[in-house]
Enzyme design. Structure first.
Site, mmCIF file in Angstrom:
data_model
loop_
_atom_site.group_PDB
_atom_site.id
_atom_site.type_symbol
_atom_site.label_atom_id
_atom_site.label_comp_id
_atom_site.label_asym_id
_atom_site.label_seq_id
_atom_site.Cartn_x
_atom_site.Cartn_y
_atom_site.Cartn_z
ATOM 1 N N CYS A 169 0.883 -1.171 0.000
ATOM 2 C CA CYS A 169 0.000 0.000 0.000
ATOM 3 C C CYS A 169 0.915 1.213 0.000
ATOM 4 C CB CYS A 169 -0.909 0.002 1.221
ATOM 5 S SG CYS A 169 -1.972 1.469 1.342
ATOM 6 N N GLU A 187 -4.033 1.374 -6.015
ATOM 7 C CA GLU A 187 -3.064 0.439 -6.578
ATOM 8 C C GLU A 187 -3.007 0.674 -8.080
ATOM 9 O OE1 GLU A 187 -0.830 -1.123 -5.298
ATOM 10 O OE2 GLU A 187 -1.395 -1.547 -3.224
#
Length: 250
Positions: free
Chosen positions: A2, A105
């Site tokens: 992340c 992402e």
């Protein structure tokens, strides 16, 4: 991993949602493109009080000689968290919750093969692939509770920060669920409300039970949408960054 996320909920609403006792005076404004080394809202438990503070994203272990090591420690893998020297002490005593409203992402879109010039026959240089960002959030719009760790760093040799230590944090990641896996093979751990009290309790040390909390969240929980490539620039800001787009418009 992340590497970028959203924290747009007001400090007051975060405090209410997580039953926080004390809120720091200088909490950040809503951020829609949080990047490593930014200061981020973090929930901790200290002296039996739940607090909401700002910590730097990128964990600096208490034993580190330099703070710059934190840039490499924005995430901690759940599978090795109890053994890795950078994280095992924090996992034992300094667990936290990092509230979020979504995370990003990326997938890679290959550029089309260039066609030769009809007059010269020369083929232009192929364009670079495009990094396509995706915004991932809880489908009902509720906040996420990222599992995190924090550390207190008082400086290297000479303890220059003895009276004003650096507080830093990391987001724990796990294997991606079936929904997120086509985009990335890792995802942040989302703690369930039933686990918040024990996760935050620095006196709770049942490692196996804590490890059980670090499972991938169910696929059906998430909404996933393509967003503007403006997100790719860490300096980009604004609520529009998480708005869905059609892929042919980005």
């Amino acid at each position: 991993m992340c590497g970028r996320y959203v924290s747009a909920t007001t400090p007051e609403d975060i405090a209410a949602f997580f039953d926080v006792d004390m809120v720091a005076e200088s909490l950040a404004e809503p951020e829609y493109n949080i990047a490593p080394t930014d200061r981020v809202p973090v929930i901790r438990e200290r002296e039996q009080a739940r607090t909401l503070d700002l910590l730097r994203w990128g964990l600096v272990p208490f034993w580190a000689k330099e703070s710059k090591v934190g840039v490499r420690m924005i995430n901690a893998r759940s599978e090795t968290i109890q053994e890795k020297g950078s994280f095992k002490h924090a996992f034992a005593k300094r667990r936290c919750i990092i509230p979020a409203d979504g995370f990003y992402e990326w997938t890679t879109i290959a550029a089309p093969e260039p066609q030769p010039d009809p007059e010269t026959g020369k083929r232009p240089k192929k364009a670079k692939p495009t990094k396509q960002p995706w915004h991932i959030s809880v489908a009902d719009g509720s906040m996420m509770a990222f599992a995190g760790l924090y550390e207190v760093w008082r400086g290297g040799e000479g303890n220059p920060l003895q009276d004003n230590p650096l507080l830093s944090c990391t987001i724990i990641t796990t294997t991606a669920n079936d929904r997120i896996a086509p985009i990335h093979d890792r995802m942040p751990v989302l703690l369930q409300p039933r686990d918040w009290d024990l996760w935050l309790n620095p006196d709770y040390s049942a490692g196996d039970h804590l490890q059980e909390m670090l499972a991938p969240a169910p696929s059906e929980l998430f909404a996933i949408n393509p967003v503007s490539t403006e997100v790719n620039n860490a300096r980009s800001a604004g609520a529009h960054l998480r708005e869905p787009v059609t892929l042919d418009s980005v």
